[in-house]
Each structure stands twice: as structure tokens, then as C-alpha cells.
Design a protein around this motif. Structure first.
Motif, mmCIF file in Angstrom:
data_model
loop_
_atom_site.group_PDB
_atom_site.id
_atom_site.type_symbol
_atom_site.label_atom_id
_atom_site.label_comp_id
_atom_site.label_asym_id
_atom_site.label_seq_id
_atom_site.Cartn_x
_atom_site.Cartn_y
_atom_site.Cartn_z
ATOM 1 N N THR A 242 34.872 57.671 25.179
ATOM 2 C CA THR A 242 34.461 56.630 24.239
ATOM 3 C C THR A 242 33.188 57.028 23.510
ATOM 4 O O THR A 242 33.047 56.789 22.298
ATOM 5 C CB THR A 242 34.239 55.301 24.980
ATOM 6 N N GLU A 243 32.266 57.657 24.210
ATOM 7 C CA GLU A 243 31.018 58.084 23.578
ATOM 8 C C GLU A 243 31.272 59.131 22.495
ATOM 9 O O GLU A 243 30.651 59.108 21.422
ATOM 10 C CB GLU A 243 30.057 58.647 24.632
ATOM 11 N N GLN A 244 32.174 60.067 22.778
ATOM 12 C CA GLN A 244 32.510 61.098 21.794
ATOM 13 C C GLN A 244 33.173 60.486 20.563
ATOM 14 O O GLN A 244 32.910 60.901 19.429
ATOM 15 C CB GLN A 244 33.421 62.146 22.422
ATOM 16 N N LEU A 245 34.020 59.506 20.785
ATOM 17 C CA LEU A 245 34.690 58.848 19.667
ATOM 18 C C LEU A 245 33.691 58.104 18.796
ATOM 19 O O LEU A 245 33.759 58.159 17.557
ATOM 20 C CB LEU A 245 35.754 57.881 20.180
ATOM 21 N N ILE A 246 32.746 57.422 19.428
ATOM 22 C CA ILE A 246 31.769 56.649 18.670
ATOM 23 C C ILE A 246 30.824 57.570 17.909
ATOM 24 O O ILE A 246 30.426 57.280 16.769
ATOM 25 C CB ILE A 246 30.984 55.704 19.601
ATOM 26 N N THR A 247 30.488 58.702 18.504
ATOM 27 C CA THR A 247 29.545 59.619 17.870
ATOM 28 C C THR A 247 30.120 60.239 16.602
ATOM 29 O O THR A 247 29.580 60.083 15.507
ATOM 30 C CB THR A 247 29.136 60.730 18.853
ATOM 31 N N ASP A 248 31.203 60.978 16.740
ATOM 32 C CA ASP A 248 31.826 61.615 15.574
ATOM 33 C C ASP A 248 33.347 61.696 15.676
ATOM 34 O O ASP A 248 34.008 62.027 14.697
ATOM 35 C CB ASP A 248 31.273 63.040 15.375
ATOM 36 N N TYR B 133 26.077 53.381 11.187
ATOM 37 C CA TYR B 133 25.007 52.372 11.148
ATOM 38 C C TYR B 133 23.687 52.958 11.670
ATOM 39 O O TYR B 133 22.615 52.653 11.144
ATOM 40 C CB TYR B 133 25.414 51.164 11.992
ATOM 41 N N ALA B 134 23.782 53.813 12.674
ATOM 42 C CA ALA B 134 22.569 54.419 13.231
ATOM 43 C C ALA B 134 21.863 55.307 12.216
ATOM 44 O O ALA B 134 20.649 55.521 12.300
ATOM 45 C CB ALA B 134 22.922 55.229 14.477
ATOM 46 N N GLN B 135 22.621 55.824 11.244
ATOM 47 C CA GLN B 135 22.041 56.731 10.248
ATOM 48 C C GLN B 135 21.569 56.000 8.992
ATOM 49 O O GLN B 135 20.508 56.315 8.439
ATOM 50 C CB GLN B 135 23.082 57.799 9.873
ATOM 51 N N TRP B 136 22.341 55.053 8.507
ATOM 52 C CA TRP B 136 22.024 54.393 7.228
ATOM 53 C C TRP B 136 21.817 52.884 7.347
ATOM 54 O O TRP B 136 21.601 52.218 6.339
ATOM 55 C CB TRP B 136 23.138 54.679 6.214
ATOM 56 N N GLY B 137 21.922 52.342 8.501
ATOM 57 C CA GLY B 137 21.733 50.910 8.653
ATOM 58 C C GLY B 137 22.835 50.101 7.990
ATOM 59 O O GLY B 137 24.013 50.484 8.019
ATOM 60 N N ALA C 228 31.693 49.787 16.849
ATOM 61 C CA ALA C 228 30.501 50.338 17.482
ATOM 62 C C ALA C 228 29.772 51.317 16.571
ATOM 63 O O ALA C 228 28.535 51.416 16.620
ATOM 64 C CB ALA C 228 30.892 51.034 18.787
ATOM 65 N N ALA C 229 30.522 52.044 15.726
ATOM 66 C CA ALA C 229 29.902 53.043 14.851
ATOM 67 C C ALA C 229 29.270 52.416 13.613
ATOM 68 O O ALA C 229 28.274 52.938 13.092
ATOM 69 C CB ALA C 229 30.939 54.083 14.444
ATOM 70 N N PHE C 230 29.803 51.281 13.133
ATOM 71 C CA PHE C 230 29.367 50.751 11.835
ATOM 72 C C PHE C 230 28.671 49.400 11.895
ATOM 73 O O PHE C 230 28.273 48.879 10.851
ATOM 74 C CB PHE C 230 30.564 50.671 10.882
ATOM 75 N N PHE C 231 28.551 48.840 13.081
ATOM 76 C CA PHE C 231 27.856 47.559 13.193
ATOM 77 C C PHE C 231 26.762 47.650 14.246
ATOM 78 O O PHE C 231 26.827 48.503 15.149
ATOM 79 C CB PHE C 231 28.839 46.438 13.555
ATOM 80 N N PRO C 232 25.761 46.786 14.164
ATOM 81 C CA PRO C 232 24.690 46.810 15.170
ATOM 82 C C PRO C 232 25.247 46.556 16.563
ATOM 83 O O PRO C 232 26.258 45.854 16.727
ATOM 84 C CB PRO C 232 23.757 45.675 14.733
ATOM 85 N N ALA C 233 24.600 47.146 17.559
ATOM 86 C CA ALA C 233 25.031 46.935 18.942
ATOM 87 C C ALA C 233 24.945 45.453 19.279
ATOM 88 O O ALA C 233 23.962 44.781 18.977
ATOM 89 C CB ALA C 233 24.158 47.742 19.894
#
Length: 433
Positions: A184-190, A111-115, A44-49
Motif C-alpha cells: 500500500t505504501e508503494q502504491l501511494i508513493t508512486d 498533495y504532499a508535493q503541491w498541496g 491518500a495520494a491527492f487528499f490530506p491525511a
């Protein structure tokens, strides 16, 4: 070349080296397993939704598999260097590279920061870490085997297998705490960064004791003799003189990699595909199975010091086949005694503890790391890259697929055990080619 006395007590220095290598091994296994435990979060953090959760999970599993596929390359490169320059510098390099890659991953943008640059960098670091880990496992067995007295060879190598399993137990406990502490949201964020930060700190800790670690006595003796051909072109020497050892090494690795990958890492997920068991009870059962696998590693490692290796492997493999079928028939019947059955399965899978000692003795000193790294990592790359996907697919249709695969590995263990049973015992592990 001279060797250590056949019967010699383990010195405090030898014990310190064993402890150092065991701690490093537990940490390295924790480092390598982060992706398995964090597969959904990292995806979820490194790939497109992606609306399809199956594709998201495949992306994460792909990251885990990449580490396995990178291991042969690292084993070949660093293994050759270790046979030419020494075991100690390669051990340091593998630890430092792993620690540095963990730190870099902890600091990566998402991914949200650098694509697309974010997953590309993550995959590159995963490959680098996989390469470093590729040489680490066979190197730890060699490092211990070439330091401790001969009568501690099998037990010493089994301690390394135990340390890997302790790394799994630590991983279980750590990620249970992490997922209970964060949403889960906290884990995905940072929150996903925390395991990598912990891994970085733990990976650097062994370096504090580095000055107390000495080079392998066997390598020092070989270097002092200065036979030029012993250091030149280890791959040429390996494939000229050790083709048979490479094949046997691959078979032994198939047993180790299959049991660790399936029984220790994949079995909980595979069982939940077809069986319904209370999640808390099942999680505890899995941890109990790993604890008993530790006991099994120690039992078989020590026992093979005093008994014929082949005979013990035949008996242990037969018991494993019987227990894995009993385990799955028990699950099919309701799983009321899952704790006992998982503990027995773990203990039987402990036959992996006796295998590294015989693996080390297959190769001469001057090509040992090259030979072991090549045999081990090529086979482990295939097993780690294919078995998780193949068994996940097969278990959807045949619930006993994991049992059938482990039984197949058990039959291979019986065959290779019969082969070793009829061979003369290894007399020394410091011969050259």
C-alpha cells in the motif's frame, strides 16, 4: 436517401472497423474504471491525511462520480459536433483527449508535493476525461450500426457491450496483479501512476490503425446530398422532432446504466456489506459472472436479430427479476453455490446487449449522435452519480436493496418491452428530419 442492401455480407473492411471499435471500447472502459479500483490509494495520494477512513473513501468515490457528472456536458458538446462534421473526427477526438488526460494524470504531483493544487488539477483532468467518455459509448454504437449491413446491426452493437465487459475483466486481472505486486505504501508513493501509464499506452494504440477507418456511409450520403437544414442546429431539430425518442432513449439508458453499474461494478462491494463469503471464491465468482454476462450479451444480441425486440426484452427482464431474487436468497442461505448463481445472474443481465441496436434506430441520422449522447449521458450521469451512494446506504439497513433495485429495473424492462412489442419494426436507420 439510398441505403445499403437489406441482406449483405459483412466485408473485411466492416469487420476491421468492428474490431477497431471493440478494442478502443475495452481500453476506454479500463481507463474510466481506474478510479474505482484505486479509490483508496488515489484518495491518500491527492487528499490530506484524514483519520476517518469513511471520509477518505467518500473523497475517492467523489472523484469517480465526477466522471459520470461530466459525461452529459461532453455528450452534448461532442454529440452536436459529430452530427455536423462527422462521426470519424469525433471518435478521434474522444480517443486523443482520453489518452492525453491519462498521460497528464500519470505525471501529476501529489498533495504532499503541491498541496491543494494537486487534487484541483486531478479533478479538472477527471472532468475532461469524463467529457470525452461521454460521447464515446453512444458514438461506438452509431459507428458500428452505420457501417455494418442491416442484418448484423443487433449483433454488431452487442459486440460493443461485450468489449466494455472485456475491459472490466482486464481491469480485474490488472489490479489483482498490481495490488499483489506492491505494498500500500508503494502504491501511494508512486505505484498509483502505473495504471495511468498503461492506460495511456493502450489508448494511443488504436491511432496506429486510424488510416484504415472510414467515415460512416450514412453520414457521407447525407453530406453529399447537402440538405442545409440537416446540418444546421441539430439541437433545435432534435427537440422539435424527437422528444418522444429522447424519453425512450433515457428509459433504455436507465436499464443499461443500472445493470452495468450495479451488477458489474458495485455488487461485490454491496454484498460484502451484509454477507460473509470467502474473498477468493467471491472474486472468482464475480469474474465468472462477467464472463457469462458476455455470453448473455451475445445471445440476446443475436437472438433479437431474428425475434421481436419487445418480446425478447419482456422475457429477458422477467428472467432477470427471478434470478436476482434467487441470487440474494441463496446468499442469505449461506452462498454454497455462489459460482452457479453468479453465472446465471450475469447471463440474465446480458439483456443489455440487445438494447443499443434499438437505441440507435430511435433517432434520424442527422441528429442521431446528438440525441443518443444527450439521452444516454444525462441518464447515466444521474444513475452513476446517485446509485452508488444510495445503494451503499440502503444496503446497510436492508440487505436485499440491490435485488430490489434490479427488480425495479427489470419491471421497467418489461414495460418498455411490451411497448416495443406492439410497434411496427424499424424499416431503415438512415432517415432524416
Amino acid at each position: 436517401m439510398p441505403s445499403r442492401p437489406q441482406y449483405e455480407l459483412m466485408s473485411p473492411k466492416d469487420r476491421n472497423i468492428v474490431l477497431f471499435v471493440c478494442f478502443s471500447s475495452a481500453v476506454m472502459f479500463f481507463d474510466f474504471l481506474i478510479y474505482l479500483y484505486m479509490v483508496d490509494v488515489i484518495s491518500a495520494a491527492f487528499f490530506p491525511a484524514n483519520a476517518d477512513s469513511a471520509i477518505t473513501r467518500l473523497q475517492g468515490l467523489g472523484l469517480f462520480t465526477i466522471g459520470y457528472l461530466a459525461r452529459p456536458l461532453g455528450g452534448i458538446i461532442f454529440g452536436r459536433y459529430g452530427d455536423i462534421k462527422g462521426r470519424k473526427p469525433v471518435l478521434l477526438i474522444s480517443i486523443l483527449v482520453t489518452a492525453a488526460s491519462m498521460l497528464a494524470m500519470a505525471l501529476l504531483p501529489t498533495y504532499a508535493q503541491w498541496g491543494l493544487a494537486a487534487p484541483a488539477l486531478f479533478i479538472a483532468l477527471r472532468i475532461i476525461q469524463g467529457m470525452a467518455f461521454g460521447v464515446f459509448a453512444p458514438l461506438t454504437w452509431i459507428f458500428v450500426a452505420e457501417h455494418v449491413p442491416r442484418q448484423y446491426l443487433s449483433a454488431g452493437c452487442s459486440y460493443i457491450m461485450v468489449s466494455f465487459l472485456l475491459g472490466v475483466l482486464f481491469s480485474n486481472a490488472f489490479f489483482m496483479w498490481l495490488t499483489a505486486s506492491m505494498t500500500t505504501e508503494q502504491l501511494i508513493t508512486d505505484g498509483w501512476r502505473l495504471p495511468f501509464i498503461v492506460a495511456t499506452i493502450l489508448s494511443f494504440l488504436p491511432i496506429l490503425a486510424w488510416r484504415y477507418i472510414s467515415e460512416s456511409p450514412f453520414f457521407i450520403e447525407m453530406k453529399e446530398q447537402k440538405p442545409g437544414k440537416c446540418f444546421a442546429k441539430p439541437f433545435t431539430l432534435l427537440f422539435k422532432h424527437c422528444k418522444h425518442s429522447i424519453f425512450i432513449g433515457m428509459i433504455l439508458t436507465l436499464i443499461i446504466s443500472s445493470l452495468v453499474t450495479v451488477v458489474v461494478l458495485l455488487l461485490p462491494k454491496l454484498i460484502t456489506l451484509r454477507f460473509t463469503i470467502d474473498s477468493d471464491l467471491f472474486g472468482f465468482s464475480h469474474s465468472l459472472g462477467i464472463i457469462f454476462m458476455i455470453f448473455g450479451c451475445l445471445f440476446y444480441g443475436i437472438l433479437s436479430n431474428y425475434q421481436n425486440f419487445g418480446k425478447i426484452l419482456v422475457i429477458g427482464s422477467a428472467l432477470l427479476i427471478a434470478q436476482v431474487f434467487a441470487f440474494f436468497y441463496h446468499l442469505d442461505a449461506g452462498g454454497d453455490y455462489i459460482l452457479i448463481m453468479y453465472a446465471l445472474l450475469g447471463f440474465c443481465a446480458g439483456i443489455v446487449g440487445m438494447i443499443p441496436a434499438i437505441f440507435v434506430q430511435l433517432f434520424p441520422t442527422n441528429v442521431r449522435l446528438t440525441g443518443m449522447a444527450f439521452s444516454y449521458n444525462v441518464t447515466y450521469g444521474i444513475v452513476g452519480g446517485l446509485v452508488p451512494f444510495a445503494l451503499s446506504y440502503a444496503t446497510v439497513f436492508v440487505s436485499f436493496s440491490p435485488a430490489l433495485y434490479i427488480a425495479f429495473i427489470g419491471f421497467i424492462g418489461i414495460i418498455i418491452g411490451l411497448y416495443f412489442y406492439n410497434l411496427p419494426e424499424f424499416k431503415q436507420i438512415n432517415q432524416l428530419v
